[in-house]
Design an enzyme around this catalytic site. Structure first.
Site, PDB file in Angstrom:
ATOM      1  N   HIS A  64      40.651  37.837 -59.267  1.00 19.46           N
ATOM      2  CA  HIS A  64      39.828  37.775 -60.764  1.00 19.46           C
ATOM      3  C   HIS A  64      40.158  36.316 -61.343  1.00 19.46           C
ATOM      4  O   HIS A  64      39.773  36.375 -62.686  1.00 19.46           O
ATOM      5  CB  HIS A  64      40.508  38.822 -61.680  1.00 19.46           C
ATOM      6  CG  HIS A  64      40.256  40.146 -61.313  1.00 19.46           C
ATOM      7  ND1 HIS A  64      39.197  40.808 -61.887  1.00 19.46           N
ATOM      8  CD2 HIS A  64      40.910  41.122 -60.426  1.00 19.46           C
ATOM      9  CE1 HIS A  64      39.424  42.354 -61.487  1.00 19.46           C
ATOM     10  NE2 HIS A  64      40.389  42.162 -60.468  1.00 19.46           N
ATOM     11  N   LYS A 112      37.103  38.326 -77.446  1.00 21.54           N
ATOM     12  CA  LYS A 112      37.836  38.347 -76.017  1.00 21.54           C
ATOM     13  C   LYS A 112      39.184  37.842 -76.243  1.00 21.54           C
ATOM     14  O   LYS A 112      39.721  37.551 -77.522  1.00 21.54           O
ATOM     15  CB  LYS A 112      37.092  37.294 -75.156  1.00 21.54           C
ATOM     16  CG  LYS A 112      36.674  36.127 -75.995  1.00 21.54           C
ATOM     17  CD  LYS A 112      36.056  34.994 -74.860  1.00 21.54           C
ATOM     18  CE  LYS A 112      34.446  35.621 -75.107  1.00 21.54           C
ATOM     19  NZ  LYS A 112      33.770  35.557 -73.784  1.00 21.54           N
ATOM     20  N   ARG A 113      40.071  37.621 -75.272  1.00 22.04           N
ATOM     21  CA  ARG A 113      41.367  37.306 -75.332  1.00 22.04           C
ATOM     22  C   ARG A 113      41.134  35.994 -75.821  1.00 22.04           C
ATOM     23  O   ARG A 113      40.298  35.029 -75.294  1.00 22.04           O
ATOM     24  CB  ARG A 113      42.198  37.468 -73.939  1.00 22.04           C
ATOM     25  CG  ARG A 113      42.654  38.777 -73.589  1.00 22.04           C
ATOM     26  CD  ARG A 113      43.703  38.934 -74.687  1.00 22.04           C
ATOM     27  NE  ARG A 113      44.773  38.402 -74.408  1.00 22.04           N
ATOM     28  CZ  ARG A 113      45.916  38.955 -74.118  1.00 22.04           C
ATOM     29  NH1 ARG A 113      46.026  40.360 -74.151  1.00 22.04           N
ATOM     30  NH2 ARG A 113      47.226  38.346 -74.018  1.00 22.04           N
ATOM     31  N   LYS A 136      38.244  29.763 -72.761  1.00 21.04           N
ATOM     32  CA  LYS A 136      37.251  30.529 -73.101  1.00 21.04           C
ATOM     33  C   LYS A 136      36.557  29.603 -74.236  1.00 21.04           C
ATOM     34  O   LYS A 136      35.596  30.029 -74.837  1.00 21.04           O
ATOM     35  CB  LYS A 136      37.664  31.778 -73.811  1.00 21.04           C
ATOM     36  CG  LYS A 136      38.243  32.535 -72.415  1.00 21.04           C
ATOM     37  CD  LYS A 136      38.628  34.203 -73.092  1.00 21.04           C
ATOM     38  CE  LYS A 136      39.247  35.099 -71.829  1.00 21.04           C
ATOM     39  NZ  LYS A 136      38.084  35.539 -71.180  1.00 21.04           N
ATOM     40  N   THR A 182      33.090  40.546 -69.148  1.00 19.82           N
ATOM     41  CA  THR A 182      32.612  41.749 -69.042  1.00 19.82           C
ATOM     42  C   THR A 182      31.751  41.958 -70.498  1.00 19.82           C
ATOM     43  O   THR A 182      30.917  42.721 -70.622  1.00 19.82           O
ATOM     44  CB  THR A 182      33.474  42.976 -68.757  1.00 19.82           C
ATOM     45  OG1 THR A 182      34.660  42.743 -69.102  1.00 19.82           O
ATOM     46  CG2 THR A 182      33.502  43.022 -67.138  1.00 19.82           C
ATOM     47  N   LYS A 199      28.476  43.923 -72.309  1.00 16.85           N
ATOM     48  CA  LYS A 199      28.347  44.890 -73.356  1.00 16.85           C
ATOM     49  C   LYS A 199      27.695  44.501 -74.550  1.00 16.85           C
ATOM     50  O   LYS A 199      26.871  45.174 -75.057  1.00 16.85           O
ATOM     51  CB  LYS A 199      30.083  45.211 -73.964  1.00 16.85           C
ATOM     52  CG  LYS A 199      30.780  45.670 -72.619  1.00 16.85           C
ATOM     53  CD  LYS A 199      32.179  45.866 -73.109  1.00 16.85           C
ATOM     54  CE  LYS A 199      33.214  45.809 -71.845  1.00 16.85           C
ATOM     55  NZ  LYS A 199      34.756  45.722 -71.814  1.00 16.85           N
TER      56      LYS A 199
HETATM   57  C1  26Q Z   1      50.432  37.708 -64.497  1.00 14.83           C
HETATM   58  C2  26Q Z   1      51.756  37.667 -64.421  1.00 14.83           C
HETATM   59  C3  26Q Z   1      52.687  37.739 -65.283  1.00 14.83           C
HETATM   60  C4  26Q Z   1      52.280  38.282 -66.468  1.00 14.83           C
HETATM   61  C5  26Q Z   1      50.897  38.544 -66.531  1.00 14.83           C
HETATM   62  C6  26Q Z   1      49.835  38.462 -65.538  1.00 14.83           C
HETATM   63  C7  26Q Z   1      48.429  38.613 -65.663  1.00 14.83           C
HETATM   64  C8  26Q Z   1      47.981  39.827 -66.463  1.00 14.83           C
HETATM   65  C9  26Q Z   1      47.086  40.048 -66.776  1.00 14.83           C
HETATM   66  C10 26Q Z   1      47.879  37.881 -65.209  1.00 14.83           C
HETATM   67  C11 26Q Z   1      46.281  38.122 -65.428  1.00 14.83           C
HETATM   68  C12 26Q Z   1      45.774  39.241 -66.293  1.00 14.83           C
HETATM   69  C13 26Q Z   1      44.379  39.600 -66.524  1.00 14.83           C
HETATM   70  C14 26Q Z   1      43.362  38.858 -66.022  1.00 14.83           C
HETATM   71  C15 26Q Z   1      41.777  39.042 -66.562  1.00 14.83           C
HETATM   72  O1  26Q Z   1      41.700  39.910 -67.388  1.00 14.83           O
HETATM   73  N1  26Q Z   1      40.885  38.683 -65.884  1.00 14.83           N
HETATM   74  C16 26Q Z   1      39.540  38.815 -66.116  1.00 14.83           C
HETATM   75  O2  26Q Z   1      39.245  39.912 -65.478  1.00 14.83           O
HETATM   76  C17 26Q Z   1      37.865  40.300 -65.751  1.00 14.83           C
HETATM   77  C18 26Q Z   1      37.618  41.466 -65.023  1.00 14.83           C
HETATM   78  O3  26Q Z   1      37.151  40.932 -63.359  1.00 14.83           O
HETATM   79  C19 26Q Z   1      36.917  39.060 -65.642  1.00 14.83           C
HETATM   80  O4  26Q Z   1      35.605  39.572 -66.208  1.00 14.83           O
HETATM   81  C20 26Q Z   1      37.429  37.902 -66.487  1.00 14.83           C
HETATM   82  O5  26Q Z   1      36.419  36.636 -66.109  1.00 14.83           O
HETATM   83  C21 26Q Z   1      38.765  37.513 -65.991  1.00 14.83           C
HETATM   84  O6  26Q Z   1      39.295  36.567 -66.728  1.00 14.83           O
END
Ligand code: 26Q
Length: 799
Positions: free
Chosen positions: A352, A540-541, A546, A647, A651
């Site tokens: 991702h 979004k986050r 972004k 995503t 929406k």
């Molecule tokens: C990793 C290590 C330690 C703590 C947290 C994490 C961690 C947690 C969540 C790393 C990444 C995430 C989430 C990532 C994420 O949401 N990515 C998004 O995924 C979507 C679904 O595929 C995409 O549409 C987005 O582009 C992408 O940013």
């Protein structure tokens, strides 16, 4: 279920749970009883579905994810079961408003953002499409924090979702699993060969809680199994009797901390022991569970890959690779080679992100200390992998260091997944190309065909039918309700492209949804917005890549042009929703910037009829459900090459918003669908970004050579925003900014000029909006899960 049956079931639930009559129950008791009625109905269907799946010996997918951002379930379940109106009527007889019950439900916020919501959409669609699937994750006591903005600064508060949301979970203590951490490994030669023994480990019990997943008009009910941690170390009586009460309880606290809270970061942060424990905890519990079930049914694990596929959602569950090896070898007596064959054929992985800082790595020291047996397996995987590349791909010898699973003192989780899994996919066409050409290029060369693309999707029933019923009803009136199960049918709307009466009704519906959002805004932050203004949303986050800052800088520029140059624009309301990772200082600073800008602009009578800014605190699934239907402009403005897919963009689109965006992630495919004439594209492309990076990006030159831009930034340096200092932000923009905000600034401004012009022609705008809705069907997650099922997992539907 008939209305009469529903009535009986709700009444029975009230008496059983609270020993009173429905007429005397409190609203909270009714709420819990309705949930309990739904859970019972779903459990019943789940167990008959399980029987049928077992009978048909269907292959199953297990979706492993640290996050499932479920949001609320009540409305979704009633909608999927087709009983919403009946339940509403039954409750009416009890003088209870169903909408009021909906509002009582907390979001199950067991995720940060896109990746977690994607997992939730996929479970929903898999069920609707009758694919046998189980989600595995952690029963976090606290989900993503509740965000409160105090004087522009984000504060985080705990989200105790179980208090009102726990009713959805069914505990299954009989299926608990034991998990081992720490300790040492010893190798023993015996008559059967080398045996590995894990000694002096620390035990934790994983207790499953099941959340039933309904699908629209579906034959089956699937489940999401969430593991809760319970201490197994006996309460230390000797310490207790010596009067050391607190110390005697320590064992409990350490074990149970594992499922206490979701990590509120959506990028990689310094590898923490607790995070590693969480990962191993749920991976090990899930795989033990899967193997037990499989053995019970088939009596052997030899055919595991034929009947089971385990999907790894990003690298967070990557420990599946060594843990499945461990279980097969240590517990089930397979040789390395046999175990490796089964493991590789069973596991698939989705990536991702391509941002190097977001790729998970663990220090060898920490990893081997807490997972000693797993570490020895990873070492051997690495040794064999490097040996294989050296012997069989001599042209890649120079790339071994980069491709290795262990390197520079770290265990590299993405490499572990790519080296093992039979399938690796990206989440949009552009992202998957970058994986093949760039991030995993060397792997792509030695494993041709392993890397593929599955463009993300959203469950359009939640994001269109449930959250925007007015629009959904209009669509049904125009083209029938086939689109509910087949998103592609939305294209039938195209024949109304030039039908002014349809376009006007579309506009009226948007206006209704804008009124609803306006009421929410006034109620939640006391700001009165003009419902006739353009509703322009970036939700979004919060992340530098972004580029919320690009939008904010543009707003400040608009403000100055209105004030100083007499610019006139159509009234425009910019709405932001964004949580920042708790320790991400720059992200919090950007929130502070947006809020300061809002305070200044919203209180300046010279612009207040034209410009407003709203920062909505605590953006979450249930808030998105109000926001998306009301949006007219969808901001998708990441630096090209950085957003894997997005995503939210889908929406907004399906709710008729027009995208202002870069050619990044799935925006590229939105562009393919609607064409340049139905969206507002701007900015550098990925190759242009790469070229500019290679030649050196010098934003200070942009600043020096563009007098308008220089004035704008100088005024922030000189005056701050509303008296608050933001020098650090300006220094960042003209200094190291890796996301090149200033490079795209003028292009973005021009895109907004165009937005303002087109909005002045409502018929044109509404026609564009209709085309966006009509072309959004391809982004239905039903399409995405079918692609996974057919091309990667090789699953069939339950008959
Ligand atoms: C990793 C290590 C330690 C703590 C947290 C994490 C961690 C947690 C969540 C790393 C990444 C995430 C989430 C990532 C994420 O949401 N990515 C998004 O995924 C979507 C679904 O595929 C995409 O549409 C987005 O582009 C992408 O940013």
């Amino acid at each position: 279920m008939t209305q009469k049956e529903i009535k009986e079931k709700i009444r029975n639930a009230v008496t059983e749970k609270f020993a009173c009559e429905a007429e005397d129950a409190t609203i909270r008791q009714i709420y819990e009883s309705v949930i309990s009625m739904v859970v019972q109905e779903l459990s019943k269907r789940s167990s008959s579905a399980s029987k049928e799946i077992a009978h048909q010996e269907c292959k199953k997918v297990y979706y492993m994810s640290m996050e499932f951002l479920i949001g609320r379930s009540l409305k979704n379940n009633l909608y999927n079961l087709g009983i919403e109106e009946k339940v509403r009527a039954v409750l009416q007889d009890l003088n209870v408003d169903l909408e009021q019950l909906y509002e009582m439900e907390p979001d199950a916020g067991l995720g940060n953002g896109g990746l977690g919501r994607l997992a939730a959409c996929y479970l929903d669609s898999l069920t609707a499409c009758n694919y046998p699937a189980t989600g595995f994750s952690i029963r976090y006591e606290f989900g993503i924090f509740r965000q409160v903005i105090i004087d522009g600064w984000q504060m985080e508060f705990p989200d105790n979702w179980l208090e009102m949301g726990g009713g959805w979970l069914i505990p299954r203590p009989d299926e608990a699993q034991e998990i081992h951490f720490d300790g040492q490994v010893e190798e023993l030669w015996s008559s059967e060969g080398l045996k590995t023994i894990h000694k002096n480990y620390y035990k934790v019990l994983a207790v499953p809680y099941d959340l039933m997943i309904s699908g629209y008009d579906s034959k089956i009910v699937n489940k999401l199994r969430l593991w809760g941690a319970k201490s197994l170390e006996n309460f230390d009586m000797s310490l207790f009797s010596r009067g050391e009460y607190l110390k005697s309880c320590e064992g409990d606290a350490k074990a149970e901390a594992i499922s206490r809270v979701l990590y509120p970061a959506d990028d990689h942060e310094e590898g923490k022991v607790l995070r590693l424990r969480q990962q191993y905890f749920f991976v090990s519990a899930s795989l033990q569970n899967i193997l037990q079930d499989h053995l019970k049914k088939y009596g052997t694990l030899d055919n595991l890959a034929e009947k089971v596929v385990v999907h790894i959602n990003d690298t967070h569950p990557a420990l599946c690779v060594p843990e499945l090896m461990r279980l097969l070898m240590d517990d089930h007596g397979y040789s390395w080679d046999a175990a490796w064959k089964i493991t590789c054929a069973t596991l698939a992985y989705t990536n991702h992100t391509v941002m190097s800082e977001a790729l998970e790595k663990w220090s060898i020291d920490l990893f081997s200390r807490h997972l000693p047996r797993i570490y020895t397996i990873v070492q051997e995987i690495n040794r064999r992998f490097c040996e294989n590349v050296y012997n069989n791909h001599p042209e890649k010898r120079g790339a071994i260091d980069k491709m290795a699973v262990i390197g520079e003192g770290m265990v590299r989780m993405a490499n572990l997944c790519v080296a093992c899994c039979f399938s690796v996919n990206g989440v949009s066409a552009l992202h998957s190309e970058i994986l093949k050409e760039d991030l995993f290029r060397d792997y792509h060369d030695i494993f041709p065909g392993k890397l593929t693309n599955v463009t993300n999707g959203i469950v359009h029933r939640r994001w269109l039918c449930e959250s925007n019923p007015l629009l959904s009803d209009l669509i049904t009136e125009l083209i029938g309700d086939g689109f509910v199960t087949n998103g592609a049918e939305l294209e039938k709307l195209l024949k109304f492209k030039n039908d002014a009466s349809v376009l006007n009704r579309l506009a009226e519906i948007k206006h209704e949804n804008k009124l609803r959002l306006s009421r929410y805004i006034e109620h939640s932050c006391g700001i009165k917005v003009n419902p006739r203004s353009i509703f322009d949303v970036q939700a979004k986050r919060l992340h530098e890549y972004k580029r919320q800052l690009l939008c904010a800088l543009h707003i400040y520029d608009l403000y100055r042009r209105i004030k100083n140059e007499g610019l006139r624009i159509h009234p425009h309301t910019f709405i932001f929703g964004a949580k920042a990772s708790a320790g991400y200082v720059m992200a919090k600073e950007i929130i502070r910037f947006i809020c300061a800008l809002g305070d200044m602009i919203n209180n300046d009578p010279a612009v207040s009829d034209q410009l407003k800014i709203v920062f909505l605190a605590d953006y979450k699934v249930s808030l998105a459900e109000i926001l998306m239907p009301a949006a007219e402009v969808s901001e998708q403005i990441s630096l090209a090459g950085k957003e894997a897919s997005g995503t939210g963009n889908m929406k907004f689109m399906i709710n008729g918003a027009l995208t202002v965006g870069t050619l990044d992630g799935a925006n590229v495919e939105i562009h393919e669908q609607v064409g340049g004439e139905n969206m507002f594209l701007f900015g550098l492309t990925t190759p242009e970004v790469n070229r500019w990076k290679a030649d050196g990006y010098h934003p200070d030159q942009l600043y020096r050579n563009d007098p308008h831009l220089r004035d704008l930034l100088d005024s922030i340096l000189k005056n701050g925003i509303g008296g608050k200092n933001f020098e650090s932000i300006v220094r960042y923009l003209i200094g190291p900014d890796p996301y090149m905000v200033l490079a795209d600034f003028n292009a973005y401004k021009n895109a907004h000029t165009k937005i303002n012009d087109v909005y002045g022609d409502p018929l044109k705008w509404n026609e564009m909006s209709l085309v966006n809705i009509a072309k959004a069907g391809i982004f239905a997650s039903d399409r995405a899960v079918r692609e996974y099922a057919e091309n990667i997992w090789h699953l069939s539907t339950v008959q």
